[in-house]
Design an enzyme around this catalytic site. Structure first.
Site, PDB file in Angstrom:
ATOM      1  N   ASN A 460      27.413  39.222  -5.801  1.00  0.00           N
ATOM      2  CA  ASN A 460      26.336  39.627  -6.704  1.00  0.00           C
ATOM      3  C   ASN A 460      25.696  38.406  -7.350  1.00  0.00           C
ATOM      4  OD1 ASN A 460      24.966  41.681  -8.673  1.00  0.00           O
ATOM      5  ND2 ASN A 460      25.937  40.166  -9.997  1.00  0.00           N
ATOM      6  N   GLU A 461      24.446  38.130  -7.033  1.00  0.00           N
ATOM      7  CA  GLU A 461      23.551  37.205  -7.743  1.00  0.00           C
ATOM      8  C   GLU A 461      23.959  35.735  -7.705  1.00  0.00           C
ATOM      9  OE1 GLU A 461      21.432  40.258 -10.924  1.00  0.00           O
ATOM     10  OE2 GLU A 461      22.849  38.767 -11.692  1.00  0.00           O
ATOM     11  N   ILE A 462      24.906  35.369  -6.865  1.00  0.00           N
ATOM     12  CA  ILE A 462      25.309  33.959  -6.861  1.00  0.00           C
ATOM     13  C   ILE A 462      24.257  33.093  -6.167  1.00  0.00           C
ATOM     14  CG2 ILE A 462      27.098  32.309  -6.223  1.00  0.00           C
ATOM     15  CD1 ILE A 462      29.127  34.538  -6.338  1.00  0.00           C
ATOM     16  N   SER A 515      23.490  39.650  -2.895  1.00  0.00           N
ATOM     17  CA  SER A 515      22.469  40.538  -3.454  1.00  0.00           C
ATOM     18  C   SER A 515      22.008  39.957  -4.782  1.00  0.00           C
ATOM     19  CB  SER A 515      23.051  41.933  -3.666  1.00  0.00           C
ATOM     20  OG  SER A 515      22.102  42.823  -4.191  1.00  0.00           O
TER      21      SER A 515
END
Length: 860
Positions: A460-462, A515
């Site tokens: 997530n969002e890395i 994502s």
């Protein structure tokens, strides 16, 4: 009979007796859950206290009154010492002669949180360091007949994290969600990334910092002979209307070479069998089978999510091993094709493109063993009732318990499954990478038979943080060499280890690196992949931009609200009832939270008259705002093929982006989601100089319906109306009314007008939507006279409502009584009536005492 023959006969009898005993022994598998008579203490203390397993240190301390509830008021801040200490858990178990006779005797830990040294009778049999893995320890050489002691030392995740932090040599970027300051960690060190543990335990912008330790999933003693089934994988090879072809892959550990027969059954019907030669060690063996006239598994709203029970047996002489699983027969692919706009991103189910409607999902509690089967059933049922067909299991939580996936299988809800990495870079040393690999293998193997699993996503969002939030630039300014190491660790984990595991263990499913993104290592760009849109909220952009900021798949967007008053009363006192009180600020973890709620409220509404009214208006504000996104994303089909709002649930009582609060009560947003995700949606909207009415049809069949459009004032006088027959193609989105907005509203007083759109199929309303041309604070909303009547039924009451004037956002409440309204926070137009079902066990007399009906104008 001579002596020689007598000896032969006696020898034969003895040999056959031994075989019989071995056969009897071999046919008995022992499995015992160790869930009773546990005790715990802080390491170094003398007193042992009773403990609950599965459980956590925090909940055990609460049970003994050693700490106050960390969710209440500011108590969270007083318990930060717990994660700096080591803790010990112990129990005893009895080993009888029968247990000791088994060939293998193991401890099977379904979940240890997190650094755990396990001892049996003083002998160490296991050292664990990953919350997400299942750990097995051979203890045959450590146990004895009679009473045995099992001791588990849980080392501090903070102390262990600081050791690794100090040894790293450079600082790894971590988002502000690691609340090290609240956690009173030495020098504010953010150590969460060094431990394979749920990231949200270290704090998040909707959760507390409560870093747990404990035996968080069940622990078993398993004893067996000859062989055991380690895993059963059902691989779907081909599906037609007449036949579905599969391969059952048995992973078997055998203690010696031996002959076995493998069987595959569906319910009582035997589908296939095969004789194989088992080899000593752990190996895989395949059996092909078929199911005739297969019934397909469909998502919620499209058909029945049919499931097949598959049982697999391994027969070795008199030993019969069994394993069961459930499957759904369906084809599912993530379609990534070049088109005139970029590259598509959508899911095709059983040959049909399907728009994904749903939400992001986080754990249901900080203290995970407290989450009951009923909690899981409620959240999945909420998603099903709300017309969702997908949930995204977010990467800062956990790989969920088996029951959650079972329930999603049954409800027809697909799961976007993140691996457990979120909003931080991570180490890349060999030991860490190997730990991650084993974690991924464990969970992919555990979950891959579930038809609900749609996608494996790396994190997530890395990628967004490194490439878009300025992390890479900041690290390169400090050290190019260290920046390269940090990025290489990312590549090793998310471009190599995780996709390789998916390819080897679940090759029929897609892997998505991060994502949001547009491809492996490619940042999100709106035309090629998924998007997290936070311009509304963080950027204070207007709600309308939800409908115009569009990507191929909208996998995150959201807006906050507080819980309802009855929920707030469970964690706060009346002196706390101000959004800027210390308690309310502590139960708000977004750095801009309460001020941002107030900012948006001031754009749309006047100032509420009191705290309870503020909560009510806040719920309506959240729901009306997200409505732009729900409908705008669906109208943009097929360019946009997914809308997953943030988030469906909470981990504690808090102001957050959730649509149901920690106590699983529906906010206004959940009711709006239910309507916004209806299979057929009618949606009035403004597009520049145009006023349009769009209709979305998710069904796989066309819809023939009547479209009723009215412009009316708040007293019920119809200013304009139009009715038409519309034929709506299957799986489509289009406009069915299109006018110049200025001409349509020319010389009309927009402060007291509402546009109503209804879609009727065979005389039944299948979608209804109201549109207002001005913000609420500019409307001249009257005070309505609402009448109601009650009618008792089997599980509650039907409440029939009618009004003489526009009743805006009717809010039904029954105080602190338990109950669920089928609809709430809705508009009721003049001279209309509606029946709302209330599911409750209270008496009619009590209902008349506690039932209140509010409308929005009463909040100011």
């Amino acid at each position: 009979m001579n002596v020689r023959n007598l000896i032969i006969v006696l020898t034969t009898i003895i040999f056959m007796s031994v075989l019989a005993c071995d056969s009897k022994k071999s046919n008995k598998k022992i499995q015992t859950e160790l869930d009773k008579d546990w005790f715990f203490r802080q390491s170094g203390a003398t007193e042992w206290l009773s403990a609950t397993v599965p459980g956590t240190v925090h909940t055990d301390l609460m049970a003994h009154g050693k700490i106050e509830d960390p969710f209440y008021r500011l108590n969270e801040h007083d318990v930060q010492w717990i994660d700096k200490a080591d803790w010990e858990y112990k129990t005893t178990f009895t080993a009888d002669e029968d247990l000791l006779a088994r060939d293998k005797i193991e401890l099977d830990f379904k979940g240890l949180d997190t650094y755990a040294d396990v001892f049996v009778n003083g002998k160490q049999v296991l050292e664990a360091d990953n919350m997400f893995r299942e750990w097995t320890a051979d203890m045959k050489d450590a146990i004895r007949e009679g009473e045995n002691e099992l001791l588990i030392i849980l080392r501090s995740p903070i102390v262990e994290g600081i050791k690794k932090y100090d040894a790293q040599g450079y600082e790894i970027p971590v988002s502000d969600n690691d609340l090290a300051e609240i956690g009173q960690v030495e020098d504010g060190k953010k150590v969460s990334v060094y431990t394979r543990k749920a990231g949200y335990h270290f704090g998040w912008d909707w959760g507390p910092r409560l870093v747990t330790s404990g035996i968080w999933r069940p622990v078993y003693i398993r004893a067996w002979d000859l062989a055991k089934i380690e895993n059963l994988q059902i691989v779907q090879n081909d599906v037609t209307e007449e036949l579905a072809a599969f391969t059952a892959v048995f992973e078997i550990t055998a203690l010696e070479n031996q002959t076995a027969t493998l069987f595959v059954k569906s319910d009582s019907l035997q589908l296939a069998s095969s004789q194989v030669q088992l080899k000593a060690g752990t190996n895989k063996y395949s059996v092909d089978f078929q199911i005739e006239n297969p019934k397909l598994w469909w998502t919620n709203g499209l058909g029945d999510p049919h499931l097949y029970n598959i049982s697999a047996n391994v027969k070795i002489e008199d030993l019969n091993l069994a394993e069961t699983t459930r499957i759904g027969i369906r084809t599912l692919e993530l379609v990534r094709e070049e088109d005139e706009d970029g590259k598509s991103f959508y899911f095709k189910l059983n040959g049909h493109p399907v728009f994904m409607k749903g939400a992001n999902y986080i754990p249901n509690d900080v203290f995970l063993p407290r989450v009951s089967d009923e909690n899981y059933q409620k959240v999945v049922e909420t998603a099903r009732q709300s017309n969702c067909n997908m949930l995204r299991i977010w990467g800062g939580g956990i790989y969920e318990n088996d029951i959650f996936y079972d329930l999603c299988d049954e409800a027809g809800i697909l799961l976007w499954q993140d691996f457990m990495f979120a909003c931080a870079m991570f180490p890349g040393d060999e030991a860490f990478l190997d730990n991650v690999k084993q974690e991924a293998v464990d969970n992919v193997k555990r979950l891959r038979n579930h038809p609900s699993i749609a996608l494996w996503c790396g994190n997530n969002e890395i990628l967004a943080a490194w490439k878009g939030w300025g992390w890479e630039k900041a690290e390169r300014a400090k050290s190019e060499e260290n920046a390269d190491k940090i990025w290489q660790s990312y590549v090793d984990i998310f471009h190599k280890v995780l996709p390789d595991v998916v390819k080897e263990y679940d090759p029929q499913r897609s892997y998505w690196g991060s994502s949001p993104s547009s491809g492996l290592g490619i940042p999100a760009d709106l035309v090629n992949g998924d998007e997290h849109y936070w311009g509304v909220w963080w950027g204070k952009e207007p709600f309308e931009t939800y409908a115009t900021h569009l990507a191929r798949f909208m996998s995150e967007y959201g807006f906050q609200s507080f819980p309802e008053m009855a929920s707030v009363e469970k964690y706060a006192l009346p002196e706390d009832y101000d959004i800027f009180s210390e308690v309310m600020k502590s139960h708000q973890r977004s750095s801009i939270g309460n001020g941002t709620i107030e900012y948006y409220m001031n754009q749309e509404y006047n100032t509420p008259k009191d705290f309870e009214s503020f909560l009510y208006v806040n719920h309506v504000l959240q729901a009306e705002g997200i409505k732009f996104g729900l409908e705008g994303h669906r109208r943009a089909m097929p360019y946009c093929m997914g809308s997953l709002y943030w988030q469906i649930n909470d981990v504690w009582p808090v102001a957050s982006w959730s649509s149901t609060d920690y106590y699983q009560k529906w906010k206004a947003l959940q009711y709006y989601v239910k309507k916004g995700f209806e299979p057929v949606l009618v949606s009035p909207y403004i597009d520049g100089a145009k006023f349009r009415v769009g209709i979305v049809n998710d069904r796989l069949q066309p819809v023939n319906a009547e479209l009723y459009l009215r412009l009316m004032d708040f007293d019920g006088q119809v200013i304009w109306e139009e009715a038409s027959l519309v034929e709506i193609p299957a799986n489509s989105s289009d406009d069915y009314f299109d006018v110049n907005r200025w001409e349509f509203t020319y010389r009309k007083s927009l402060q007291n007008l509402v546009f109503s759109a209804e879609l009727r199929e065979n005389g039944e309303i299948i979608s209804k939507n109201n549109f207002y041309f001005r913000p609420y604070k500019e409307l001249r909303v009257p005070t309505p006279k609402i009448e109601y009547a009650l009618e008792k039924d089997d599980d509650g009451y039907t409440i029939d409502l009618k009004t003489d004037k526009l009743a805006k956002n009717i809010y039904l409440q029954i105080g602190n009584e338990e109950g669920f309204f089928s609809d709430n926070y809705f508009d009721l137009l003049p001279m209309e009536s509606v029946g709302i079902h209330l599911k409750t066990n209270i008496s009619e007399a009590r209902l008349n005492e506690v039932l209140t009906i509010r409308t929005l104008e009463s909040a100011f």
